[in-house]
Design a protein around this motif. Structure first.
Motif, PDB file in Angstrom:
ATOM      1  N   TRP A 218       1.096  -1.538  -0.235  1.00  0.00           N
ATOM      2  CA  TRP A 218       0.155  -0.379   0.138  1.00  0.00           C
ATOM      3  C   TRP A 218       0.632   0.900   0.038  1.00  0.00           C
ATOM      4  N   VAL A 219       2.191   1.099   0.849  1.00  0.00           N
ATOM      5  CA  VAL A 219       2.894   2.463   0.549  1.00  0.00           C
ATOM      6  C   VAL A 219       3.416   2.469  -0.158  1.00  0.00           C
ATOM      7  N   LYS A 220       4.301   1.482  -0.654  1.00  0.00           N
ATOM      8  CA  LYS A 220       4.696   1.689  -1.958  1.00  0.00           C
ATOM      9  C   LYS A 220       5.791   2.884  -1.626  1.00  0.00           C
ATOM     10  N   GLY A 221       7.095   2.642  -0.461  1.00  0.00           N
ATOM     11  CA  GLY A 221       8.025   3.309  -0.430  1.00  0.00           C
ATOM     12  C   GLY A 221       7.605   5.371   0.428  1.00  0.00           C
ATOM     13  N   GLN A 222       5.805   5.834   0.024  1.00  0.00           N
ATOM     14  CA  GLN A 222       5.572   6.524   0.772  1.00  0.00           C
ATOM     15  C   GLN A 222       5.277   6.506   1.922  1.00  0.00           C
ATOM     16  N   ARG A 223       5.064   8.259   2.469  1.00  0.00           N
ATOM     17  CA  ARG A 223       5.163   7.566   3.825  1.00  0.00           C
ATOM     18  C   ARG A 223       3.982   7.938   4.798  1.00  0.00           C
ATOM     19  N   SER A 224       3.640   6.840   5.420  1.00  0.00           N
ATOM     20  CA  SER A 224       2.570   5.714   6.374  1.00  0.00           C
ATOM     21  C   SER A 224       2.132   7.193   6.820  1.00  0.00           C
ATOM     22  N   THR A 225       0.943   6.478   6.561  1.00  0.00           N
ATOM     23  CA  THR A 225      -0.419   7.703   7.745  1.00  0.00           C
ATOM     24  C   THR A 225      -0.825   6.528   9.452  1.00  0.00           C
ATOM     25  N   THR A 226      -0.776   7.269  10.617  1.00  0.00           N
ATOM     26  CA  THR A 226      -1.820   6.381  11.382  1.00  0.00           C
ATOM     27  C   THR A 226      -3.158   6.174  11.311  1.00  0.00           C
ATOM     28  N   GLY A 227      -3.956   6.155   9.935  1.00  0.00           N
ATOM     29  CA  GLY A 227      -5.421   5.514   9.621  1.00  0.00           C
ATOM     30  C   GLY A 227      -4.923   4.660   8.545  1.00  0.00           C
ATOM     31  N   LYS A 228      -3.557   4.436   7.868  1.00  0.00           N
ATOM     32  CA  LYS A 228      -3.166   3.583   7.308  1.00  0.00           C
ATOM     33  C   LYS A 228      -2.838   2.617   8.356  1.00  0.00           C
ATOM     34  N   ASP A 229      -1.925   2.949   9.036  1.00  0.00           N
ATOM     35  CA  ASP A 229      -2.151   2.014  10.040  1.00  0.00           C
ATOM     36  C   ASP A 229      -2.480   1.226  10.566  1.00  0.00           C
ATOM     37  N   LEU A 230      -3.797   2.058  10.564  1.00  0.00           N
ATOM     38  CA  LEU A 230      -4.814   1.102  11.263  1.00  0.00           C
ATOM     39  C   LEU A 230      -5.726   0.302  10.318  1.00  0.00           C
ATOM     40  N   VAL A 231      -6.292   0.505   9.480  1.00  0.00           N
ATOM     41  CA  VAL A 231      -6.549  -0.041   8.340  1.00  0.00           C
ATOM     42  C   VAL A 231      -5.740  -1.310   7.787  1.00  0.00           C
ATOM     43  N   VAL A 232      -4.457  -1.070   7.406  1.00  0.00           N
ATOM     44  CA  VAL A 232      -3.740  -1.824   7.358  1.00  0.00           C
ATOM     45  C   VAL A 232      -3.800  -3.536   9.017  1.00  0.00           C
ATOM     46  N   GLY A 233      -3.610  -3.050  10.055  1.00  0.00           N
ATOM     47  CA  GLY A 233      -3.806  -3.387  11.089  1.00  0.00           C
ATOM     48  C   GLY A 233      -5.231  -4.693  11.551  1.00  0.00           C
ATOM     49  N   PHE A 234      -6.071  -3.951  11.514  1.00  0.00           N
ATOM     50  CA  PHE A 234      -7.172  -4.367  10.874  1.00  0.00           C
ATOM     51  C   PHE A 234      -7.545  -5.800   9.883  1.00  0.00           C
ATOM     52  N   VAL A 235      -6.864  -5.317   8.917  1.00  0.00           N
ATOM     53  CA  VAL A 235      -7.253  -6.153   7.501  1.00  0.00           C
ATOM     54  C   VAL A 235      -6.025  -7.553   8.023  1.00  0.00           C
ATOM     55  N   ALA A 236      -4.670  -7.560   8.750  1.00  0.00           N
ATOM     56  CA  ALA A 236      -3.592  -8.738   9.093  1.00  0.00           C
ATOM     57  C   ALA A 236      -5.024  -9.119  10.224  1.00  0.00           C
ATOM     58  N   GLY A 237      -5.751  -8.391  11.629  1.00  0.00           N
ATOM     59  CA  GLY A 237      -5.902  -9.138  12.717  1.00  0.00           C
ATOM     60  C   GLY A 237      -7.366  -9.832  12.185  1.00  0.00           C
ATOM     61  N   VAL A 238      -8.225  -9.542  11.256  1.00  0.00           N
ATOM     62  CA  VAL A 238      -8.924 -10.445  10.092  1.00  0.00           C
ATOM     63  C   VAL A 238      -8.292 -11.789   9.334  1.00  0.00           C
ATOM     64  N   VAL A 239      -7.663 -11.700   8.846  1.00  0.00           N
ATOM     65  CA  VAL A 239      -6.408 -12.313   8.484  1.00  0.00           C
ATOM     66  C   VAL A 239      -5.849 -13.322   9.496  1.00  0.00           C
ATOM     67  N   ASN A 240      -5.382 -12.669  10.565  1.00  0.00           N
ATOM     68  CA  ASN A 240      -4.864 -13.805  11.838  1.00  0.00           C
ATOM     69  C   ASN A 240      -5.909 -14.769  12.135  1.00  0.00           C
ATOM     70  N   VAL A 241      -7.068 -14.820  12.598  1.00  0.00           N
ATOM     71  CA  VAL A 241      -8.451 -14.494  12.974  1.00  0.00           C
ATOM     72  C   VAL A 241      -8.867 -16.196  12.923  1.00  0.00           C
ATOM     73  N   LEU A 242      -9.268 -15.711  11.314  1.00  0.00           N
ATOM     74  CA  LEU A 242      -9.668 -16.899  10.112  1.00  0.00           C
ATOM     75  C   LEU A 242      -8.735 -17.520  10.092  1.00  0.00           C
ATOM     76  N   LEU A 243      -7.433 -18.016   9.766  1.00  0.00           N
ATOM     77  CA  LEU A 243      -6.333 -18.893  10.222  1.00  0.00           C
ATOM     78  C   LEU A 243      -5.874 -19.329  11.374  1.00  0.00           C
ATOM     79  N   THR A 244      -5.758 -18.593  12.636  1.00  0.00           N
ATOM     80  CA  THR A 244      -5.522 -19.457  13.739  1.00  0.00           C
ATOM     81  C   THR A 244      -6.427 -19.492  14.133  1.00  0.00           C
ATOM     82  N   THR A 245      -7.599 -19.352  14.541  1.00  0.00           N
ATOM     83  CA  THR A 245      -9.057 -19.449  15.845  1.00  0.00           C
ATOM     84  C   THR A 245      -8.867 -21.264  16.101  1.00  0.00           C
ATOM     85  N   PRO A 246      -8.733 -22.073  14.740  1.00  0.00           N
ATOM     86  CA  PRO A 246      -9.236 -23.305  15.503  1.00  0.00           C
ATOM     87  C   PRO A 246      -7.166 -24.052  16.184  1.00  0.00           C
ATOM     88  N   LEU A 247      -6.461 -22.738  16.282  1.00  0.00           N
ATOM     89  CA  LEU A 247      -5.205 -23.415  17.236  1.00  0.00           C
ATOM     90  C   LEU A 247      -6.046 -22.633  18.664  1.00  0.00           C
TER      91      LEU A 247
END
Length: 276
Positions: free
Chosen positions: A93-122
């Motif tokens: 998403w950033v591709k060398g550009q400066r990251s922002t607080t909003g982008k960090d929140l969105v990326v963290g949310f998506v990463a969290g969703v992926v994590n939950v779906l893959l690791t809940t059985p564990l």
């Protein structure tokens, strides 16, 4: 695609996993106290240190570390997935550009969703293993007899069906903002400190053997708990959870930063040696 499959993302994922495992191992007894306070409703001790002393007295010195292996295994996989997804998505998403607080929140949310779906059985398996063999005052808890992680998977699928491994997925998805906000503040503070040229060293809702597959079930359980124990029943184990969360996150991010910095330094030295 190259950003997603990059060596840098792998380094971040491994460092995050190692950092989380190190931190959780150090502060694991706090998680044990938190879980007992939440699950064992008839326990008289209400503070973290008293619960830990009670557990040690009744169940032995190593009892606060019961279930360490499945928890650490799940945590290692979970944080590997989270850190890898977070850093890969951020690189795309950033591709060398400066990251922002909003982008960090969105990326963290998506990463969290992926994590939950893959690791809940564990996490479903590790929670049951962590409670196995514990001494409870609560007669509603049905004892289990799992021989290990693989056997727990086998018994759950055989007796309850494969979907039982995803018990608690919905409330866990509601909680993905927790690590997302944590990462947002972490990345934001890190950028501010780096700007000033300062070197800067990262519940799960426990299933309690119940199926929580919808918002209706979650609200029902909340109402039942308030009805039975009052509003404070929703905050059982809060002291232990706060201690564990703050201390574990601090140590995890410290190990993560030091490990990534050391790895990239070594990589840089290798590249320089190769060029010359």
């Amino acid at each position: 695609m190259a950003s997603v499959l990059s060596y840098e993302s792998l380094v971040h994922a491994v460092a995050g996993a190692v950092g989380s495992v190190t931190a959780m191992t150090v502060f694991f007894p706090l998680d044990t106290a938190r879980l007992r306070l939440q699950v064992d409703e008839k326990r008289k001790s209400k503070t973290t240190h008293m619960v830990l002393l009670e557990i040690i007295k009744e169940e032995g010195l190593l009892a606060p570390y019961r279930g360490w292996l499945p928890v650490i295994s799940s945590l290692c996989c979970s944080n590997f997935v989270y850190f890898y997804t977070f850093n890969s998505l951020k690189a795309v998403w950033v591709k060398g550009q400066r990251s922002t607080t909003g982008k960090d929140l969105v990326v963290g949310f998506v990463a969290g969703v992926v994590n939950v779906l893959l690791t809940t059985p564990l996490w479903v398996v590790n929670t049951r293993l962590k409670l196995q063999g514990a001494k409870f005052r609560n007669e509603d808890i049905v004892p289990t007899n799992y021989k290990g992680i693989i056997d727990a998977f086998h018994q759950i699928i055989r007796d309850e069906g494969v979907l039982a491994l995803w018990n608690g997925t919905f409330p866990s998805l509601l909680l993905v903002f927790n690590p997302a906000i944590q990462f947002m503040f972490y990345e934001g503070l890190k950028r501010q400190l780096l700007k000033k040229r300062v070197q800067f060293g990262r519940h799960r809702l426990n299933p309690e053997n119940r199926t929580l597959g919808s918002l209706r079930n979650v609200l029902y359980l909340l109402r039942q708990r308030v009805k039975r124990f009052g509003i404070m029943g929703l905050y059982k184990g809060l002291e232990a959870k706060l201690l564990q969360t703050v201390l574990t996150a601090a140590l995890m991010f410290l190990v993560y930063e030091k490990l990534t910095a050391a790895t990239f330094t070594i990589m840089g030295l290798k590249r320089a040696a190769h060029k010359h």
